[in-house]
Design a protein around this motif. Sequence first.
Motif, PDB file in Angstrom:
ATOM      1  N   ASP A  79      78.972  38.802  -5.398  1.00 35.60           N
ATOM      2  CA  ASP A  79      78.474  38.915  -6.744  1.00 35.60           C
ATOM      3  C   ASP A  79      78.540  37.539  -7.411  1.00 35.60           C
ATOM      4  O   ASP A  79      77.665  37.125  -8.376  1.00 35.60           O
ATOM      5  N   ARG A  80      79.694  36.917  -7.238  1.00 33.76           N
ATOM      6  CA  ARG A  80      79.888  35.774  -8.047  1.00 33.76           C
ATOM      7  C   ARG A  80      79.392  34.353  -7.512  1.00 33.76           C
ATOM      8  O   ARG A  80      79.444  33.314  -7.947  1.00 33.76           O
ATOM      9  N   GLY A  81      78.635  34.790  -6.221  1.00 34.94           N
ATOM     10  CA  GLY A  81      77.928  33.533  -5.681  1.00 34.94           C
ATOM     11  C   GLY A  81      79.215  32.556  -4.868  1.00 34.94           C
ATOM     12  O   GLY A  81      78.726  31.326  -4.474  1.00 34.94           O
ATOM     13  N   LEU A  82      80.474  33.048  -4.696  1.00 40.73           N
ATOM     14  CA  LEU A  82      81.400  31.973  -3.903  1.00 40.73           C
ATOM     15  C   LEU A  82      81.227  31.758  -2.723  1.00 40.73           C
ATOM     16  O   LEU A  82      80.878  32.984  -1.744  1.00 40.73           O
ATOM     17  N   PRO A  83      81.445  30.359  -2.115  1.00 42.76           N
ATOM     18  CA  PRO A  83      81.118  30.161  -0.767  1.00 42.76           C
ATOM     19  C   PRO A  83      82.189  30.840   0.021  1.00 42.76           C
ATOM     20  O   PRO A  83      83.277  31.113  -0.417  1.00 42.76           O
ATOM     21  N   MET A  84      81.986  31.737   1.272  1.00 39.93           N
ATOM     22  CA  MET A  84      82.983  32.421   1.639  1.00 39.93           C
ATOM     23  C   MET A  84      82.724  32.489   3.353  1.00 39.93           C
ATOM     24  O   MET A  84      81.650  32.398   3.609  1.00 39.93           O
ATOM     25  N   SER A  85      83.842  32.479   3.817  1.00 36.40           N
ATOM     26  CA  SER A  85      83.917  32.529   5.308  1.00 36.40           C
ATOM     27  C   SER A  85      84.508  34.046   5.506  1.00 36.40           C
ATOM     28  O   SER A  85      85.318  34.559   4.788  1.00 36.40           O
ATOM     29  N   VAL A  86      84.256  34.735   6.564  1.00 37.35           N
ATOM     30  CA  VAL A  86      84.747  35.837   6.898  1.00 37.35           C
ATOM     31  C   VAL A  86      85.201  35.932   8.226  1.00 37.35           C
ATOM     32  O   VAL A  86      85.038  35.287   9.175  1.00 37.35           O
ATOM     33  N   PHE A  87      86.071  36.881   8.535  1.00 37.34           N
ATOM     34  CA  PHE A  87      86.811  37.225   9.787  1.00 37.34           C
ATOM     35  C   PHE A  87      86.790  38.650  10.002  1.00 37.34           C
ATOM     36  O   PHE A  87      87.494  39.327   9.146  1.00 37.34           O
ATOM     37  N   THR A  88      86.357  39.047  11.052  1.00 34.43           N
ATOM     38  CA  THR A  88      86.254  40.733  11.204  1.00 34.43           C
ATOM     39  C   THR A  88      87.052  40.832  12.469  1.00 34.43           C
ATOM     40  O   THR A  88      87.552  40.013  13.240  1.00 34.43           O
ATOM     41  N   ALA A  89      87.401  42.192  12.698  1.00 34.28           N
ATOM     42  CA  ALA A  89      88.167  42.701  13.495  1.00 34.28           C
ATOM     43  C   ALA A  89      87.654  42.393  14.831  1.00 34.28           C
ATOM     44  O   ALA A  89      88.712  42.150  15.899  1.00 34.28           O
ATOM     45  N   GLU A  90      86.293  42.453  15.069  1.00 34.86           N
ATOM     46  CA  GLU A  90      85.831  42.171  16.184  1.00 34.86           C
ATOM     47  C   GLU A  90      86.074  40.666  16.986  1.00 34.86           C
ATOM     48  O   GLU A  90      86.125  40.682  18.205  1.00 34.86           O
ATOM     49  N   LEU A  91      86.478  40.051  16.035  1.00 29.78           N
ATOM     50  CA  LEU A  91      86.525  38.380  16.437  1.00 29.78           C
ATOM     51  C   LEU A  91      87.878  38.360  17.365  1.00 29.78           C
ATOM     52  O   LEU A  91      87.844  37.263  18.067  1.00 29.78           O
ATOM     53  N   PHE A  92      88.751  39.277  17.345  1.00 26.75           N
ATOM     54  CA  PHE A  92      89.912  39.011  18.066  1.00 26.75           C
ATOM     55  C   PHE A  92      89.712  39.466  19.656  1.00 26.75           C
ATOM     56  O   PHE A  92      90.492  38.942  20.447  1.00 26.75           O
TER      57      PHE A  92
END
Length: 137
Positions: A79-92
């Motif tokens: 909502d704030r337009g922050l640059p973001m990286s994500v890591f999900t459980a599937e990536l393990f």
Amino acid sequence: MSAFPTKIAVLLRDDLATWQRLNVTAFLVSGIAASVPETIGEPYADADGTKYLPMFGQPVLVFAGDGPLLTAAHGRALDRGLPMSVFTAELFATGNDLDNRAAVRAVARADLDLVGIAVFGPRNSVDKAFKGARLHP
């Protein structure tokens, strides 16, 4: 008052094993470093002239919270337009960048099993996105 008007922050799900917390943090901040060049300082050198890679020019704060808090922070960061990286459980369970991206792409945003996010932006916006999170012990 901090000397930095911006903040680099990582939020990890609080039920991760230690090795997972370290691994996820390293992956997440690499996204910030690669995409937000102004976060990177100058290269280092020791007294003998040995050169070292540059690093972030400001601290990285690491927070912890449960799954619902992570989901809420993800939404507030978007909502704030922050640059973001994500890591999900599937990536393990994946072993390379191609499979990592495919694993994230296969899941709708609302259904992501987030184990960590990293954001960069104005301090106030990051603080609001991470509301309720506690500094990692």
